[in-house]
Design an enzyme around this catalytic site. Structure first.
Site, PDB file in Angstrom:
ATOM      1  N   ASP A  89      83.972 160.052 130.404  1.00  0.00           N
ATOM      2  CA  ASP A  89      84.560 160.007 131.960  1.00  0.00           C
ATOM      3  C   ASP A  89      85.228 158.318 131.456  1.00  0.00           C
ATOM      4  O   ASP A  89      84.657 157.858 130.920  1.00  0.00           O
ATOM      5  CB  ASP A  89      83.462 159.568 132.715  1.00  0.00           C
ATOM      6  CG  ASP A  89      83.837 159.867 134.271  1.00  0.00           C
ATOM      7  OD1 ASP A  89      85.162 159.806 134.257  1.00  0.00           O
ATOM      8  OD2 ASP A  89      83.090 159.597 135.293  1.00  0.00           O
ATOM      9  N   GLY A  91      85.533 156.072 133.406  1.00  0.00           N
ATOM     10  CA  GLY A  91      85.136 154.807 134.368  1.00  0.00           C
ATOM     11  C   GLY A  91      85.784 154.777 135.659  1.00  0.00           C
ATOM     12  O   GLY A  91      85.244 153.830 136.439  1.00  0.00           O
ATOM     13  N   GLY A  92      86.759 155.672 136.116  1.00  0.00           N
ATOM     14  CA  GLY A  92      87.256 155.661 137.340  1.00  0.00           C
ATOM     15  C   GLY A  92      86.356 155.571 138.398  1.00  0.00           C
ATOM     16  O   GLY A  92      86.152 154.986 139.567  1.00  0.00           O
ATOM     17  N   PHE A  93      85.328 156.565 138.219  1.00  0.00           N
ATOM     18  CA  PHE A  93      84.488 156.941 139.535  1.00  0.00           C
ATOM     19  C   PHE A  93      83.570 155.688 139.536  1.00  0.00           C
ATOM     20  O   PHE A  93      83.084 155.303 140.564  1.00  0.00           O
ATOM     21  CB  PHE A  93      83.505 158.032 138.835  1.00  0.00           C
ATOM     22  CG  PHE A  93      82.272 158.441 140.135  1.00  0.00           C
ATOM     23  CD1 PHE A  93      82.713 159.006 141.327  1.00  0.00           C
ATOM     24  CD2 PHE A  93      81.143 158.106 139.868  1.00  0.00           C
ATOM     25  CE1 PHE A  93      81.796 159.432 142.121  1.00  0.00           C
ATOM     26  CE2 PHE A  93      80.176 158.609 140.926  1.00  0.00           C
ATOM     27  CZ  PHE A  93      80.424 158.858 141.976  1.00  0.00           C
ATOM     28  N   GLN A 188      93.192 164.763 142.447  1.00  0.00           N
ATOM     29  CA  GLN A 188      92.678 164.217 143.384  1.00  0.00           C
ATOM     30  C   GLN A 188      93.071 164.602 144.967  1.00  0.00           C
ATOM     31  O   GLN A 188      93.754 165.990 144.741  1.00  0.00           O
ATOM     32  CB  GLN A 188      92.735 162.823 143.350  1.00  0.00           C
ATOM     33  CG  GLN A 188      91.954 161.874 142.262  1.00  0.00           C
ATOM     34  CD  GLN A 188      90.538 162.058 142.730  1.00  0.00           C
ATOM     35  OE1 GLN A 188      89.878 162.337 143.676  1.00  0.00           O
ATOM     36  NE2 GLN A 188      89.526 161.664 141.624  1.00  0.00           N
ATOM     37  N   GLY A 215      86.815 163.934 143.014  1.00  0.00           N
ATOM     38  CA  GLY A 215      86.614 163.614 144.365  1.00  0.00           C
ATOM     39  C   GLY A 215      85.806 164.379 145.135  1.00  0.00           C
ATOM     40  O   GLY A 215      85.884 164.687 146.429  1.00  0.00           O
ATOM     41  N   ASP A 265      79.371 168.934 135.063  1.00  0.00           N
ATOM     42  CA  ASP A 265      78.194 167.870 134.280  1.00  0.00           C
ATOM     43  C   ASP A 265      77.699 167.434 135.678  1.00  0.00           C
ATOM     44  O   ASP A 265      78.484 167.355 136.872  1.00  0.00           O
ATOM     45  CB  ASP A 265      79.142 166.670 133.839  1.00  0.00           C
ATOM     46  CG  ASP A 265      79.442 165.645 134.738  1.00  0.00           C
ATOM     47  OD1 ASP A 265      78.976 164.663 135.060  1.00  0.00           O
ATOM     48  OD2 ASP A 265      80.692 166.153 135.202  1.00  0.00           O
ATOM     49  N   CYS A 308      57.838 174.788 129.001  1.00  0.00           N
ATOM     50  CA  CYS A 308      57.173 176.033 129.594  1.00  0.00           C
ATOM     51  C   CYS A 308      56.331 176.804 128.567  1.00  0.00           C
ATOM     52  O   CYS A 308      55.475 177.347 128.761  1.00  0.00           O
ATOM     53  CB  CYS A 308      58.254 176.700 129.991  1.00  0.00           C
ATOM     54  SG  CYS A 308      59.189 176.143 131.542  1.00  0.00           S
TER      55      CYS A 308
END
Length: 377
Positions: A89, A91-93, A188, A215, A265, A308
């Site tokens: 990613d 880094g914008g978020f 966006q 977004g 993700d 499990c």
């Protein structure tokens, strides 16, 4: 990068991505390894759950350990000892998440480091350079994540800035750095259809190897998210991978696949595991509930994960009650394997022409009706 569409059922797609470090079958879920590690997992655990690709974060790795250290290791793959594909990613978020700590200008974003308070500048070009050093198989453009709620005017202004940054990302990635790895654009536009169109069309003019829906999962009601997914994926290129960023719950992933999305993700499986919430074939187990104190059964009898196959719900209840770190580790192994099994199940169903039956069974096990989904005439 090469993307092949291998099959389809309604809008749901079965695909294959060939990247620098390996082949990825889609639909795919990517475990999040923000700081160069999937929390609570050894690299061999990530292989054991049969993850095909993981996600790293440009913003956090840039701040710590810094590019010099990663450069000395020849890239992120060798640094973290993971030899399969990595998506990073931009880094914008994370910058968006800093709120008042950041200032956005045409050149880029200035913000205070959440580590030591020092001033840091991040731009489209710097983001591309960081991801070049990381040698990510899939590089994400640097964009501004449109907040929710946003007025039409605010969302439009934000997406237009992101488009100008997208152009700069492409120029720097391809022309300056000569980076051969894939570069994805991010759509966006908030919850506005006309703005999503404007963003998508602008990105198509620039041209990218794949396209992501950004977004979403930023605080909007689920109905708003579904409205965007009803509308947008089908307008995206049919010969390129489609990635829904940061989503989400198992039901959200199934609904997005039904609408034509290929890649996902989310931190939910790892974060929930650390809180004793485990995803199982029939829904959710909250292991701290006292009804599990004497439960001799596995967490999920349908699951083939290490947890499990070896431990009872009673043991997991005990670990949680004692606050043992093994509870988080075993829970994370299970939850991430659950997400891999979910996407494996969808791939198999798409291969076998039984996707509708898969969806019916998925909801029936939860005691839910199958939600409506757009059908192409």
């Amino acid at each position: 990068m090469k993307f092949e569409k291998l099959g389809q059922s309604g809008r749901a797609r079965r695909g294959r991505l060939t990247l620098e470090h390996g082949v990825v079958e889609t639909p795919v879920f990517m475990p999040v390894g923000t700081y160069g590690t999937v929390k609570g997992m050894l690299p061999r655990d990530i292989e054991d759950i049969q993850a095909q690709i993981i996600l790293g974060n440009t913003f956090h790795l840039y701040l710590r350990p810094g590019l010099e250290v990663i450069k000395q290791h020849g890239g992120l793959h060798d640094f973290i000892k993971w030899n399969k594909p990595i998506l990073t990613d931009s880094g914008g978020f994370q910058v968006f998440s800093l709120g008042a700590m950041r200032k956005i200008k045409e050149e880029g974003v200035t913000f205070r480091s959440p580590i030591d308070g020092s001033k840091v500048f991040l731009s489209p070009e710097i983001s591309m350079e960081i991801q070049h050093v990381l040698n990510s198989d899939i590089v994400m453009i640097f964009d501004e994540c449109t907040p929710y709620p946003a007025t039409h005017e605010e969302a439009q202004k934000s997406l237009q800035l992101s488009l100008r940054w997208a152009k700069r990302c492409k120029a720097h990635h391809h022309d300056e750095l000569k980076n051969k790895n894939a570069l994805f654009g991010i759509i966006q536009g908030g919850m506005y259809e006309d703005l999503r169109d404007e963003s998508l069309n602008g990105l198509l003019e620039i041209g990218f190897d794949g396209y992501a829906i950004g977004g979403l999962s930023v605080g909007e009601p689920k109905e708003e998210m579904i409205k965007v997914l009803d509308y947008l994926p089908n307008k995206m290129p049919h010969d390129k991978p489609r990635y829904l960023m940061g989503v989400g719950k198992p039901e959200d992933i199934v609904e997005a696949v039904r609408r034509g999305v290929d890649m996902f993700d989310c931190v939910m499986p790892t974060r929930n595991a650390r809180n004793g919430h485990y995803f199982v074939t029939d829904g959710l187990v909250r292991i701290r509930n006292s009804k599990y104190r004497h439960d001799q059964g596995p967490l999920d009898p349908h699951c083939d994960c290490y947890t499990c196959k070896n431990f009872t719900r009673a043991y997991l209840f005990h670990l949680e009650k004692c606050g043992e770190m093994l509870a988080s580790m075993l829970g994370t192994i299970h939850n991430l394997r659950y997400y891999q099994r979910l996407t494996e199940g969808m791939r198999d169903a798409l291969d076998n022409g039984t996707f509708d039956e898969f969806v019916q069974d998925f909801y029936a096990r939860r005691g839910l009706e199958v939600p409506p989904c757009p059908v192409d005439e």
